[in-house]
Design an enzyme around this catalytic site. Sequence first.
Site, PDB file in Angstrom:
ATOM      1  CG  ASP A  64       8.608   6.663 -31.971  1.00  0.00           C
ATOM      2  OD1 ASP A  64       8.645   6.357 -30.770  1.00  0.00           O
ATOM      3  OD2 ASP A  64       8.082   5.935 -32.835  1.00  0.00           O
TER       4      ASP A  64
ATOM      5  CD  GLU B 122       4.462  -0.066 -24.663  1.00  0.00           C
ATOM      6  OE1 GLU B 122       3.675  -0.892 -25.132  1.00  0.00           O
ATOM      7  OE2 GLU B 122       5.203   0.649 -25.371  1.00  0.00           O
TER       8      GLU B 122
ATOM      9  CE  LYS C 205       3.991   3.956 -26.184  1.00  0.00           C
ATOM     10  NZ  LYS C 205       5.113   3.864 -27.156  1.00  0.00           N
TER      11      LYS C 205
ATOM     12  CB  THR D 241       0.624   2.651 -27.599  1.00  0.00           C
ATOM     13  OG1 THR D 241       1.424   2.613 -28.795  1.00  0.00           O
ATOM     14  CG2 THR D 241       0.860   1.387 -26.793  1.00  0.00           C
TER      15      THR D 241
ATOM     16  CG  PHE E  11       0.816   2.260 -34.612  1.00  0.00           C
ATOM     17  CD1 PHE E  11       0.688   3.246 -33.646  1.00  0.00           C
ATOM     18  CD2 PHE E  11       1.703   1.223 -34.375  1.00  0.00           C
ATOM     19  CE1 PHE E  11       1.436   3.211 -32.475  1.00  0.00           C
ATOM     20  CE2 PHE E  11       2.458   1.177 -33.206  1.00  0.00           C
ATOM     21  CZ  PHE E  11       2.325   2.172 -32.258  1.00  0.00           C
TER      22      PHE E  11
END
Length: 381
Positions: free
Chosen positions: A55, A146, A182, A206, A228
């Site tokens: 990441d 994204e 994303k 996400t 998350f």
Amino acid sequence: MRLKLVCSAILAISSLPTSISAFSPRHHHRTIYASTRLFTSALETLADLTTLSIDSGCIDTVAKYAKTGLITDATTNPLFVSQAGSNGDVRYEEMVMEAVTYAKAKTCAQDGCDLPDNTLNLAVDRLAVNLGKQLTSLVSGRVSTEVDIRLSYNTEASVERARSIIAMYEEMGVSKDRILIKLAGTWEGIQAAKVLEKEGIQCNITLVFSFLQAAAAAQAGAYLISPFPGRILDWHKKQSGKESYPPDADPGVLAVKRMFAYFRKYKYDTICMPASWRPSRGVNVEGGDVDQILALAGVDEMTIPPPLLDSLSSMPSTVVVRKCDAKADAAACTDPDFLLTEDSYKTYWDTDDCGKEKLKEGIDSFTVETEKLIKILIEKF
């Protein structure tokens, strides 16, 4: 009454067993080590159980870990792209200037004039693609890029921007099967993924904080979700007043295990790739920074930031024990599999305080980073 019972079944988090393997047929690029290999670090052992993504948008850091053979994928977000825009490193500066030049030429923007939104938006996407292309040259797997977070509630606009991003990658010689688009885990973002997946454009949903989001994404055929656990833990700590949890009882860990179990029970191909980590036992506990990671060892995939990869590299291999197992978790799953419609989804969503609060917070945070990037690009224009 029936609606209440179904809603309760969806939103109640049930305990799941801690014995666990995860394999998704989509993991064609994953390296499977021979069983006789001697692992010397926790990172090596974890990489044998779970596909690992880094990441980070830092080229040097990604290159360093990619060379180990333990990291196969990379994820980026608006923060990383914004950092690239202001980095000052000549490599990033070249990416920025190419994005500016490209956007001006494609939209026929004139110097000395107010810049139209389509020019700035194209420059934002082009910079993300420039960074993503560089990362695809470093990792063997997929890179996530994204769509503008400000489009999270606009399905049609998200689809169009995703197609444009993929087209730019293909112009650069990067096949679309190397890229994950994303999209935020709104109902609209998930429906955009449904459209794109049918076109062969693979998507990463996400900002997932809720089982409801995960179920909807799987039903839409999303390639991958990014729950998350760290931010889910943050929410529960705030609500309960507790400062710590045993890792196996961490609400964020349990939420991810539940999603994983549902996918495997009902044979959804969607990959569960948790991201965003917190110390379950608290910040002052040695080794606590990777509590959630170790508690999810064996899940399909994880994306991990460099500091936590460093921590895992310094730990002995013996700290890693398989915690996610596809067959065992599928057998233990008690969630029903029923088709979500927009109406039923939004009815359940209204009762999901953690999901609603953390999703809004995440979108707002990434929106700030996108707007920072636009200001940087305006100066470059």
